[in-house]
Write a protein that holds these residues in place. Structure first.
Motif, PDB file in Angstrom:
ATOM      1  N   ILE A 203      38.073  -2.620  43.536  1.00 51.27           N
ATOM      2  CA  ILE A 203      39.371  -1.668  43.275  1.00 51.27           C
ATOM      3  C   ILE A 203      38.962  -0.171  42.959  1.00 51.27           C
ATOM      4  O   ILE A 203      38.258  -0.019  42.062  1.00 51.27           O
ATOM      5  N   GLU A 204      39.552   0.622  43.677  1.00 50.87           N
ATOM      6  CA  GLU A 204      39.288   1.921  43.395  1.00 50.87           C
ATOM      7  C   GLU A 204      40.004   2.683  42.341  1.00 50.87           C
ATOM      8  O   GLU A 204      41.241   2.332  41.940  1.00 50.87           O
ATOM      9  N   GLY A 205      39.577   3.451  41.459  1.00 49.59           N
ATOM     10  CA  GLY A 205      39.987   4.409  40.458  1.00 49.59           C
ATOM     11  C   GLY A 205      40.321   3.632  39.196  1.00 49.59           C
ATOM     12  O   GLY A 205      40.800   4.250  38.102  1.00 49.59           O
ATOM     13  N   VAL A 206      39.573   2.571  38.986  1.00 49.99           N
ATOM     14  CA  VAL A 206      39.766   1.763  37.636  1.00 49.99           C
ATOM     15  C   VAL A 206      38.518   2.089  36.824  1.00 49.99           C
ATOM     16  O   VAL A 206      37.559   2.141  37.321  1.00 49.99           O
ATOM     17  N   ARG A 207      38.653   2.224  35.398  1.00 49.18           N
ATOM     18  CA  ARG A 207      37.609   2.656  34.380  1.00 49.18           C
ATOM     19  C   ARG A 207      37.370   1.213  33.799  1.00 49.18           C
ATOM     20  O   ARG A 207      38.163   0.430  33.930  1.00 49.18           O
TER      21      ARG A 207
END
Length: 231
Positions: A203-207
């Motif tokens: 998943i892109e953009g998750v911290r």
């Protein structure tokens, strides 16, 4: 009715931090409960010592929810270290951590339908973590139990580099998989968060942390990418 879901917090994290995820799952119709850990509950595990105290609390939570929901299985979500701790919990081998006199075994794989790991470092080069992770990977490599569905979720958010803004990610990735120049969630690199034979998701953009802003794995939008596997 969907199976109940148990959430196991990550290293040095408390159950309170996962309240939002727990509530989101409940709103979607999934009975959910978080292992009620406090940050101080992790103190006995510091320095690579036995993680048995955490697994005992996990086991008590699982048994309680099985009884409450009158069911024979649950789904299990492990965030960060909670993911590889869950793999020990599934297993049949005697686990005796450093500094532990007695050995323990949980054999929980028959009661876990699906294990979802969020940003879990399934490998480590760090010496204090490596003893436990070597135990996991030697005894239960990959998606080990065929009766359990493994779903491993990684984040593609920060590329590790030796410069301001990405130095922490670089150091963490280097310590985890031996390569700092790679993608990950800021703490766990993608290559360490996946398991052979599992349903592996990026998943892109998750911290990494539930305390991260603006978005982590359990935020409403990223949740859509993996919640389907709880059905």
């Amino acid at each position: 009715m969907p199976l109940p879901t148990v959430i196991l917090p990550g290293y040095l994290e408390s159950g309170v931090a996962y309240r939002s995820l727990e509530q989101s799952l409940q709103q979607l119709g999934f009975p959910a409960v978080t292992v009620a850990l406090r940050r101080r509950d992790w103190i006995p595990t510091l320095g690579g010592r036995s993680v048995t105290p955490i697994l005992q609390q996990l086991d008590a939570t699982v048994k309680q929810i099985l009884q409450q929901c009158n069911t024979s299985q649950i789904n299990l979500i492990g965030h960060s270290a909670g993911g590889w701790l869950s793999r020990i919990y599934l297993g049949e081998k005697l686990y005796s951590g450093r500094g532990e006199v007695t050995s323990s075994v949980w054999q929980a794989h028959p009661v876990v339908a699906t294990l979802i790991t969020l940003g879990t470092p399934h490998v480590s080069q760090e010496r204090w973590t490596r003893w436990n992770l070597d135990f996991v990977n030697q005894h239960y490599p990959g998606a080990f139990y065929k009766n359990v569905r493994y779903v491993c979720v990684a984040g593609k958010t920060i590329f590790g580099q030796r410069r301001r803004g990405s130095w922490l990610a670089y150091s963490s990735y280097q310590l985890t998989c031996g390569n700092g120049n790679t993608w990950g969630d800021g703490i766990t690199p993608i290559e360490a968060a996946h398991l052979e034979g599992a349903q592996n998701i990026v998943i892109e953009g998750v911290r990494h942390s539930p305390r991260s802003s603006p978005m982590w794995y359990g935020s409403p939008e990223p949740l859509k990418a993996w919640v389907q596997y709880l059905v």
